[in-house]
Design an enzyme around this catalytic site. Sequence first.
Site, PDB file in Angstrom:
ATOM      1  CG  HIS A 174     -38.938  31.344  31.206  1.00  7.47           C
ATOM      2  ND1 HIS A 174     -38.040  30.327  31.461  1.00  7.47           N
ATOM      3  CD2 HIS A 174     -40.128  30.733  30.965  1.00  7.47           C
ATOM      4  CE1 HIS A 174     -38.665  29.168  31.394  1.00  7.47           C
ATOM      5  NE2 HIS A 174     -39.930  29.382  31.092  1.00  7.47           N
TER       6      HIS A 174
ATOM      7  CG  HIS B  76     -45.314  21.294  31.847  1.00  2.00           C
ATOM      8  ND1 HIS B  76     -44.152  21.972  31.560  1.00  2.00           N
ATOM      9  CD2 HIS B  76     -46.322  22.183  31.637  1.00  2.00           C
ATOM     10  CE1 HIS B  76     -44.446  23.201  31.171  1.00  2.00           C
ATOM     11  NE2 HIS B  76     -45.753  23.356  31.211  1.00  2.00           N
TER      12      HIS B  76
ATOM     13  CB  CYS C  96     -42.044  26.261  32.970  1.00  4.48           C
ATOM     14  SG  CYS C  96     -43.026  27.447  32.026  1.00  4.48           S
TER      15      CYS C  96
END
Length: 773
Positions: A658, A711, A743
Amino acid sequence: MIQTHILGFPRVGLQRELKFALERHWRGELGAEELEATGRALRRRHWEQQRDAGLGFLTVGDFAYYDQVAHHIQLFGCEPSRFGFQGSEPSLERYFTMARGVAPASAHPHDEACGCSSTGTHALEMTKWFDTNYHYLVPEFEPGTRFALAPERLLGELGEAQAMGRPVKPVLVGPLTFLWLGKAKAEGFDRLALLDELLPLYVDLLTRLAAAGVQWVQLDEPILGLDLPPEWARAFEPAYQCLAAVDVSILLTTYFAPLRDHLSLACRLPVAGLHVDAVRAPDELPAVLDALPPDRELSVGILDGRNIWRADLDAALAAVRPALERRSGRLWLAPSCSLLHVPLSLREDAALDPDLRSWVAGATEKLAELQVLKQALLKGDAAVAGELAHARAALAARRGSPCVKNAAVAQRLARLPSNADHRAGAFPQRQRLQRDRLKLPPLPATTIGSFPQTPSIRAARAAHKRGELSAEGYREAMQQEIARAVAAQEALGLDVLVHGEAERNDMVEYFAELLQGYAFSANGWVQSYGSRCVKPPLLFGDVSRPAPMTVGWARHAQSLTKRPMKGMLTGPITMLQWSFVRDDQPRADTALQLALAVRDEVQDLEAAGIAIIQVDEPALREGLPLRRAEWPAYLAWASRAFRVATSGVRDDTQIHTHMCYAEFNDILPAIASLDADVITIETSRSDMELLRGFGDFRYPNEIGPGVYDIHSPRVPGRAEMLRLLRKAAEVVPADRLWVNPDCGLKTRAWPETTAALREMVLAAKQLRDELAL
C-alpha cells in the site's frame, strides 16, 4: 555580528495540547475562541523558549492549526470555488472545511461520529512536504483563480510576538514555491501564469509588515533545491526584483537539498540574506561564500533540523569558522530547516535510557546547541569548554556503545544470496495460482488494514502499560476487538478481511518495539498533518527480529472466518523513513537489515496458513531524493529491500503493498519493479487522477485505487464511489481492479466506517453486475 535564529518551531506542544484541542473542536466540544486561546498559549510558550535561548528573533507565521500551506491559501484569498464559500463563514470554519471536506461539528448539528454527514465536497488533496513525512494541503489553481490579501491572522500573531519585546521575523512560503506546490485544475493550464497576479499581494503584505515595525522577513523557497523547468528558474529574478522594492530585509531560505545549478541564481537574487542547508549540502558552503555578495547576510543551517542525533559541535565549528572569517564576522547560525520535523524536547524523556538520552536533541536542545556554537565563535572554545566536553563525551559513547553493532546481523547480510530478491515465478503464473487458491469474485472488496482505535482499545493498552492489566488480560481484550472487526467485515460483505490491528499503537512503533536496534521516547511527538501526530522510534543500532511479531494475532483472526485474512506488516523503507535513523552507516545498509527482519515475519505468516500478506510502503516515494540524478541509486536499493522482504514465499501466496499521499507517476517503473501482486493506492482526493499514470504505464499487476478519503469524517455516497470505480475501470482492466478505501481506518469512528464501507461494497457489487451485463 553573529546571529542565531530558527526557520520554524514545533506547534503541537510537549503533551500534544494542540492535537487534543483540535479534535475537541471538531467534535463540537470546544468553541473556536477556546481553540484560538490554546493556539495563543502555545505560541507564547514557544516564543519564550526562543527568547530564553538567546535567539536573535522570535519566528512568527510558522504556527498552523492544520498546515502552513493551507494558511497561505487563506492569506492570499485563493480558496477553491468548488467549496462554495460565501465569504460570510468564519475563516477557521472555511479552513477546516478545506482540510477535512466537512465543516466542524460546532458549525452544524451533526456529530462527526454519527456517520451521517455526506454533504460538502472532498477535501483538498494532501501530499508530502518535499521528502519529509509532513503532509501539506495542495492549493488548487485554474485560469479563474483570483487572489485577495487577508493578513489579519498573520498580523495578529505578529502583534502577540512583538508584545514580548524582542525582534520578530515573520516566515512566509515564497511566491514561486507557493505556486509550485499547487496543482493546476484545468487541462494544460500553467500555474506559473498566476505569478504576475500573486506578486502584488506579496508586495502589499511585505509593506504592511514593514509598517508594523518588521525589519526581516523570511521567504522560504525550497524549490531552489529541485530540478526546475527553465521558465520557473527564470521567474525568480524578476519576481524578487519586484519584492525588493519594499523597504524590508528579505532572508531567502532554501533547505532539504543542494542548490547545485541554482547556486549562482540564489546568490545573486536581490535579497538581504540567504540561508543554505549545510547539513544536506555541506560541500556547497565554499561555493556559496565565493558567490554571495559581501553586503548580503549568510545564514548557515549547521544543525540537522530533520534528525534527533546530538550535533558534533567540533565539526560544526570547523565548518562555520571559515565562513565567519570570509564574512568579516557577520554570520547567522540556524538549524538546516524548520524544527517542525523533530520533537519539542527529549531532555527529560523518562522512556529513554539515560545513556541514549545523552545522544539525542529535540528542538529545545538544538536551541541550546546554537547558543554554544555562538559563544564559541564569539569568545573562543574556552568560554564553553564544559558544554563542548559534554558533547564530545556523548558522541564518543554513542560510537563505542556495544548496543550499536551486532555481528550476527553483519554475517547474515554478507551471506545473503544474490537471488534473495526474486519470486520463483513471474506474475502471470503467480496470478493463476493465487486465483485458484483464493477464489475471489471480480473487483474484490477489502480495506487497507486498520479499523477504529476505540476508547476501549486505548484504555486497555494504557492499563496494560501501567501494569494494571496482565498480558493475558490484554491479549483477551484485543482478541475480542479482533472478533468484532472480523464480524463487522463479514456482515458488510467484504471479500478479503483484516484483523483490524487493535493491538498496534502505530504502524511503525508497534514493529520497532519488537525489533532489536530501536529505542522509544515517551513524548517525542512530531506533527504529520492536522491533529495527526507520530512518535518516530529511534533506530540507533543493527536491526534483527528476535521472535514472530504478528503471527499469533493473524492466526487467531483467520480462525474466526473462512474468508481470506490478510497478514499486515510495515515495509522496510517505511520503517526506515518514519524513524529517526542512525547516521553512522549508509541508509541502504539499514534498509537491508530491516528487510531481513520483515522477510522472517512474512515467511512465518505463510507457514501459519495466511494466504495474503500485505507489506505497506507508504513512504517509498517520500524517500526519493529531491534531485533526479540521485533517483536511480535510491530506487535500486529501496526496491531491492522490499523484494528481499517479500520474495521468500510460494507463488500461490499473494503479496500486497500500500502507498498513499504522494505523486507516483514519475517512479512507476520502480513501483512495478517491487513485483507486488496487488498494490493499493490513495486516489480519491485527486478524483482518480493519480491512477491515470498507472494506466498509461500499463502497470502489469493488480491494483486497488482508493474510492473514498478516510482522512475526512464525510461519508461519501454509493454513487460517488461508483463514479470513481467506473473511472478506474476506464484506465485499468476490470479483472485487475480491487476496491478499497484510500488508507487505514484507525482514526475514524465505527459508525462512519461501517456506513462508508457498506456503500463501498454495494458500489463494487453494482459495477460487477454492470460488467457482467
